[in-house]
Design a protein around this motif. Sequence first.
Motif, PDB file in Angstrom:
ATOM      1  N   ILE A 214       0.843  -1.199   0.000  1.00  8.77           N
ATOM      2  CA  ILE A 214       0.000   0.000   0.000  1.00  8.77           C
ATOM      3  C   ILE A 214       0.875   1.244   0.000  1.00  8.77           C
ATOM      4  N   ILE A 215       1.832   1.292   0.906  1.00 10.44           N
ATOM      5  CA  ILE A 215       2.669   2.478   1.038  1.00 10.44           C
ATOM      6  C   ILE A 215       3.530   2.671  -0.205  1.00 10.44           C
ATOM      7  N   ARG A 216       3.969   1.588  -0.821  1.00  4.72           N
ATOM      8  CA  ARG A 216       4.799   1.693  -2.015  1.00  4.72           C
ATOM      9  C   ARG A 216       4.048   2.410  -3.131  1.00  4.72           C
ATOM     10  N   TYR A 217       2.758   2.176  -3.251  1.00  3.08           N
ATOM     11  CA  TYR A 217       1.988   2.742  -4.349  1.00  3.08           C
ATOM     12  C   TYR A 217       1.197   3.985  -3.956  1.00  3.08           C
ATOM     13  N   MET A 218       1.096   4.256  -2.700  1.00  2.00           N
ATOM     14  CA  MET A 218       0.301   5.390  -2.266  1.00  2.00           C
ATOM     15  C   MET A 218       1.208   6.396  -1.562  1.00  2.00           C
ATOM     16  N   ASP A 219       1.089   7.617  -1.952  1.00  2.00           N
ATOM     17  CA  ASP A 219       1.850   8.663  -1.291  1.00  2.00           C
ATOM     18  C   ASP A 219       1.495   8.674   0.192  1.00  2.00           C
ATOM     19  N   LYS A 220       2.509   8.653   1.035  1.00  3.18           N
ATOM     20  CA  LYS A 220       2.274   8.540   2.478  1.00  3.18           C
ATOM     21  C   LYS A 220       1.436   9.703   3.015  1.00  3.18           C
ATOM     22  N   GLU A 221       1.632  10.877   2.478  1.00  5.67           N
ATOM     23  CA  GLU A 221       0.846  12.024   2.951  1.00  5.67           C
ATOM     24  C   GLU A 221      -0.640  11.810   2.677  1.00  5.67           C
ATOM     25  N   LEU A 222      -0.964  11.335   1.478  1.00  7.18           N
ATOM     26  CA  LEU A 222      -2.354  11.054   1.131  1.00  7.18           C
ATOM     27  C   LEU A 222      -2.910   9.966   2.041  1.00  7.18           C
ATOM     28  N   TYR A 223      -2.152   8.933   2.250  1.00  2.38           N
ATOM     29  CA  TYR A 223      -2.550   7.834   3.127  1.00  2.38           C
ATOM     30  C   TYR A 223      -2.878   8.351   4.529  1.00  2.38           C
ATOM     31  N   GLU A 224      -2.005   9.177   5.084  1.00  2.67           N
ATOM     32  CA  GLU A 224      -2.220   9.718   6.423  1.00  2.67           C
ATOM     33  C   GLU A 224      -3.486  10.573   6.476  1.00  2.67           C
ATOM     34  N   LEU A 225      -3.765  11.317   5.412  1.00  3.17           N
ATOM     35  CA  LEU A 225      -4.978  12.136   5.369  1.00  3.17           C
ATOM     36  C   LEU A 225      -6.233  11.271   5.325  1.00  3.17           C
ATOM     37  N   ILE A 226      -6.184  10.220   4.526  1.00  2.00           N
ATOM     38  CA  ILE A 226      -7.361   9.362   4.372  1.00  2.00           C
ATOM     39  C   ILE A 226      -7.706   8.658   5.677  1.00  2.00           C
ATOM     40  N   ILE A 227      -6.714   8.159   6.397  1.00  2.55           N
ATOM     41  CA  ILE A 227      -7.038   7.420   7.620  1.00  2.55           C
ATOM     42  C   ILE A 227      -7.565   8.325   8.733  1.00  2.55           C
ATOM     43  N   LYS A 228      -7.384   9.631   8.568  1.00  2.00           N
ATOM     44  CA  LYS A 228      -7.942  10.565   9.551  1.00  2.00           C
ATOM     45  C   LYS A 228      -9.426  10.822   9.306  1.00  2.00           C
TER      46      LYS A 228
END
Length: 110
Positions: free
Chosen positions: A74-88
């Motif tokens: 997941i992290i390899r393909y998804m920008d970590k910043e976007l990931y962190e925003l989505i889980i919030k």
Amino acid sequence: MNMDFSNIGKRIQATRMENKISQKEMGDFLGISMNYISRLENGKTKVELKTFMKICDFLNISIYDILNEKSDHIIRYMDKELYELIIKCNLEKQRLICNMVKLLIKNQVV
């Protein structure tokens, strides 16, 4: 939900080693014994939530990354910043974001 403490321990160990941190350094900083860290990393003991959160903070890694076996992909393909925003976001907003992404992909011009 069954937790695979062996895999959690392996991910903690791998992250600690990637950061070139010894068990002693981590234990001293967090106030836990090297023996406990060793047992944790080898899947011999269960980690308490409070200690788990401290470890993740210390290693600068999200709890999700340690818990989720597929997180590397997941992290390899998804920008970590976007990931962190989505889980919030709450579940409703996450569904909305998912639908928006699906729509963007469907209408993508190649």
